[in-house]
Design an enzyme around this catalytic site. Structure first.
Site, PDB file in Angstrom:
ATOM      1  N   GLU A 149       3.735  -6.036   2.125  1.00 10.10           N
ATOM      2  CA  GLU A 149       2.931  -4.819   2.015  1.00 10.10           C
ATOM      3  C   GLU A 149       3.650  -3.669   1.301  1.00 10.10           C
ATOM      4  O   GLU A 149       3.729  -2.553   1.822  1.00 10.10           O
ATOM      5  CB  GLU A 149       2.492  -4.350   3.407  1.00 10.10           C
ATOM      6  CG  GLU A 149       1.547  -5.318   4.106  1.00 10.10           C
ATOM      7  CD  GLU A 149       1.031  -4.767   5.419  1.00 10.10           C
ATOM      8  OE1 GLU A 149      -0.179  -4.802   5.638  1.00 10.10           O
ATOM      9  OE2 GLU A 149       1.859  -4.299   6.232  1.00 10.10           O
ATOM     10  N   VAL A 150       4.140  -3.909   0.126  1.00  7.89           N
ATOM     11  CA  VAL A 150       4.792  -2.852  -0.644  1.00  7.89           C
ATOM     12  C   VAL A 150       3.733  -2.105  -1.448  1.00  7.89           C
ATOM     13  O   VAL A 150       3.070  -2.678  -2.312  1.00  7.89           O
ATOM     14  CB  VAL A 150       5.872  -3.421  -1.576  1.00  7.89           C
ATOM     15  CG1 VAL A 150       6.557  -2.296  -2.342  1.00  7.89           C
ATOM     16  CG2 VAL A 150       6.895  -4.223  -0.773  1.00  7.89           C
TER      17      VAL A 150
END
Length: 528
Positions: free
Chosen positions: A323-324
């Site tokens: 989840e960057v």
């Protein structure tokens, strides 16, 4: 013919369940009979076999003997029972334990053998295993076989069990960043994990919300990143206690320090680590993921992970990588200039550059690593022995297709996507988790051999010590049995009966496990 054999085996299992109603997870092989033996609490003891490699002084088993004696009988004295049926008078006052390989001062690992055999008949009451870790699993099974009559007499039935886990990695994830969990909550969770034969505590220590891990190399991370630097941290002594408490129960501690995203709590204690975000041509005053363009970032990570590698003894570390959010990177002109210099045309390449550098750092410390599936999805170059954890349940890639792709590429896989226990729905949702088959994807036998297990995940957005236990137990037990028992152990009615009894056994042991249907326990929670 195969279907007929399966039907007969399920009928047999249902019949056996009447004699072993609280066995959870179900053993690989069991024979049990109506013949029963009396256990005398005042005299009962665990004893090492004369030829056992482990003997008195083996702290793993010495401590386990004390725990299980207390779980079975408590610390009080018991009157000697009286009998009207002479068959009941044959007593079993000793469980003899024999271990082939003594690993009393070692830590369990991914390759640890947990097989055991348990034999209870007229001639012997014997638990035999290759390792102390297998003996721990057998002691739990033995404790579940003991039952108490309405008159208060303890019995155990004639039984033969040969048991082993289907998968070597059977984990529970706790998130201690979004809500701080007291040390006692973690230790209590480890106890119930052992009751369910889980063997990996995935400790998601830090995240955007807080940094409760007390770093001795960078103490400002904790002082400025925790909710409260006095009351809401895990000291070095706390961490050591968790690791040893887990070891004594045959549980590995897999520590996760997730980067480059999920790191907002790191920023106050590590100036310059996070990426400054821009609004147009001006700084916005907010920060994004770790800044991958600075050499100082990698110097910091090298020092921090050297510390982490020394604190946590397991071969594996969990490095996150999920989840960057690229929004801040996109806004920053220095990041854009760095990408141009490197020839990167998209931000996945930038993320891959960071993660690859971090993986190289960790490899230099002789550590293996587990990562979330995005690292694989973004085609980061990783070592062949990397373990990929699948967590995304939604489209465009359904999680079984992801398992298929990961194993086809030759990587080992862990499944978590269908086992997010923080997500609750009305009714017996444990059944949905129980019905999951980790190998239900198209692939060769070699691919399916690369699936090493899975984890039940308890994320902490809406979970703290007030609701952790009933939300986790006995629902996590559905995952425990799926990862331990045979792939043929799938009958829901059979599972329901045993899980109901096991839930009551957890309640008897002082665990505030929630009910799975209408009913009652002979010993309710407030009576424990």
């Amino acid at each position: 013919m195969a279907g007929c054999r399966l039907w007969v085996s399920l009928l047999l299992a249902a019949a056996l369940a009447c004699l072993a109603t609280a066995l959870w997870p179900w053993p690989q092989y069991i024979q049990t009979y109506h013949r029963r033996y009396t256990l005398y609490p005042n005299n009962f003891q665990f004893r090492y076999h004369v030829s056992s490699a482990a003997q008195a002084g083996c702290v793993v088993l010495d401590e386990a003997f004390r725990r299980y004696r207390n779980l079975l009988f408590g610390s009080g004295s018991w009157p000697r029972p009286s009998f009207s049926n002479k068959q009941q008078t044959l007593g079993k006052n000793i469980l003899v334990v024999s271990v082939v390989t003594a690993e009393c001062n070692e830590f369990p690992n991914l390759e640890s053998v947990e097989n055991y055999t348990l034999t209870i008949n007229d001639d012997q009451c014997l638990l035999a295993s290759e390792t102390v870790w297998g003996a721990l699993r057998g002691l739990e099974t033995f404790s579940q076989l003991v039952w108490k009559s309405a008159e208060g007499t303890f019995f155990i039935n004639k039984t033969k069990i040969k048991d082993f886990p289907r998968f070597p990695h059977r984990g529970v994830l706790l998130d201690t960043s979004r809500h701080y969990l007291p040390l006692s909550s973690i230790l209590d969770t480890l106890d119930v994990m052992a009751y369910n034969k889980f063997n990996v505590f995935h400790w998601h220590l830090v995240d955007d919300s807080s940094f409760p891990y007390e770093s001795f190399t960078f103490p400002e991370l904790t002082r400025k990143g925790s909710f409260n630097p006095v009351t809401h941290i895990y000291t070095a002594q706390d961490v050591k206690e968790v690791i040893e408490y887990a070891r004594l129960r045959g549980i590995r501690v897999l520590a996760e320090f997730d980067t480059p995203g999920h790191t907002l709590s790191w920023g106050p204690g590590a100036p310059g680590l996070l990426t400054p975000c821009y609004s147009g041509s001006h700084l916005s005053g907010t920060f994004g993921p770790v800044n991958p363009s600075l050499n100082s970032t990698y110097d910091f990570m090298s020092t921090l992970f050297l510390e982490i590698s020394s604190v946590f003894p397991d071969f594996y570390l969990h490095l996150g990588g999920d989840e960057v959010d690229f929004t801040c990177w996109k806004s920053n002109p220095n990041i854009q200039a760095f990408m141009k210099k490197k020839g990167f045309t998209d931000f996945k390449q930038l993320e891959s550059f960071y993660i690859q550098t971090l993986l190289d750092i960790v490899s230099d410390y002789d550590k293996g690593y587990v990562v979330w599936q995005e690292v694989f999805d973004n085609k980061v170059k990783v070592r062949p022995d990397t373990i990929i954890q699948v967590w995304r349940e939604e489209m465009p890639v359904e999680y079984m297709l992801e398992m298929q792709d990961i194993t086809r590429a030759g990587f080992r896989a862990l499944l978590s996507a269908p086992w997010y226990l923080n997500r609750v729905k009305y009714g017996p949702d444990w059944k949905d988790m129980y019905k999951v088959e980790p190998l239900a994807f198209h692939g060769t036998p070699e691919q399916k051999a690369l699936v090493i297990g899975g984890e039940a995940c308890m994320w902490g957005e809406y979970v703290d010590s007030t609701n952790l236990v009933p939300r986790l137990w006995p629902r996590a037990g559905a995952v425990a049995e799926r990862l331990w028992s045979s792939n043929l152990t799938t009958n829901i009615d059979f599972a329901f009966k045993r899980l109901s009894h096991f839930r009551c056994e957890l309640v008897r042991r002082g665990i505030q496990a929630q009910p799975i249907s209408v009913g009652y326990c002979e010993q309710e929670f407030e009576q424990t």
